[in-house]
Scaffold this active site. Sequence first.
Site, mmCIF file in Angstrom:
data_model
loop_
_atom_site.group_PDB
_atom_site.id
_atom_site.type_symbol
_atom_site.label_atom_id
_atom_site.label_comp_id
_atom_site.label_asym_id
_atom_site.label_seq_id
_atom_site.Cartn_x
_atom_site.Cartn_y
_atom_site.Cartn_z
ATOM 1 N N TYR A 53 0.837 -1.189 0.000
ATOM 2 C CA TYR A 53 0.000 0.000 0.000
ATOM 3 C C TYR A 53 0.881 1.252 0.000
ATOM 4 O O TYR A 53 1.700 1.443 0.896
ATOM 5 C CB TYR A 53 -0.921 0.029 1.217
ATOM 6 C CG TYR A 53 -1.988 -1.045 1.243
ATOM 7 C CD1 TYR A 53 -2.308 -1.789 0.094
ATOM 8 C CD2 TYR A 53 -2.683 -1.325 2.414
ATOM 9 C CE1 TYR A 53 -3.284 -2.772 0.141
ATOM 10 C CE2 TYR A 53 -3.667 -2.300 2.459
ATOM 11 C CZ TYR A 53 -3.960 -3.025 1.322
ATOM 12 O OH TYR A 53 -4.929 -3.996 1.364
ATOM 13 N N SER A 54 0.697 2.057 -1.029
ATOM 14 C CA SER A 54 1.490 3.288 -1.203
ATOM 15 C C SER A 54 2.990 2.996 -1.123
ATOM 16 O O SER A 54 3.763 3.763 -0.535
ATOM 17 C CB SER A 54 1.099 4.348 -0.166
ATOM 18 O OG SER A 54 -0.253 4.681 -0.276
#
Length: 327
Positions: A53-54
């Site tokens: 995530y990110s």
Amino acid sequence: MKYRTIGKTGIQVSSLCFGTMSFGGNADEETSKAMFKRCREAGINFFDTANVYSQGRSEQILGECIADCRDEIVLTTKVFYPTGKDINAGGLSRRHIMLEFEKSLRRLKTDRIDFYFVHCFDENTPMEETLRALDDLQAQGKILYPAVSNWAAWQITKALGISAREQLARFELIQPMYNLVKRQAEVEILPLAVSEQIGVISYSPLGAGLLTGKYGVNKRPEQGRLVEEKRYTDRYTDEINFVVADRFNAYAAEHGLHPATLAVAWVMSNPAITAPIIGARNLEQLEYSLAAIDVDMSPEWRNEISSLSITPAPATDRAETLLPSWT
């Protein structure tokens, strides 16, 4: 906030889990930390993230958020998807799991992960290899329990059999997609979880925004995940889903509830679900999902809402077979 036990683990978690996929992406650091604070105020003690995530930033921000309350938090993260261009920078091999786990620990600034998810199925790695690596991490005290996301019921069942045969740590938590227009989990995954006493934290209760009141047959905004991200476009843009969204929006309006609140409450009302994973880009979006805590949905009310969408055929494909009461 109500609390529920994850399977047979004895661990008590809030009936909502907050997913931090937006941290460091659609939500900047300040907004991310504000949402974490609001979740804690609401009584949420359960937080989900993933190493991809990110590009790892989600784990970093969440690690900063939990620094002064780590022992009060039930924490999950995941491994599988590629984290770089190297040919071995993905999958569920022992090598990739061990390397990525240590990176996740550093980003999260913790000494252990409560539930460590395999994020997707790896057809190139034998299950025994993956399960042995997870068992080793548990034996070392680095994870409390293995967990599984996005596997089919037969794959999970096979893994449970291997774990029992080889006396390895078994999956204690399942993370499937589940919402009013994506109900496939009802057919085999949720019955499996109930039968084997495994916890379930389902994701996407709002259908990537489809069930928030923004979409319908004649309502197609120019911005949003359903428009901007191909995976959500592919997943949700069948015309029948917009028909269901219209029905659902009208039903929510008749009952004086925001569609997002009702959508989360519907998922939460399934007895097989330990906690839906809610997410948000900002505090305003978060409040609509948090409001589901105050919705006391009866089985009759749940069945009314369920009738707005298509009930999936049972596993045996005998339509005349009645589904169990927990659906």
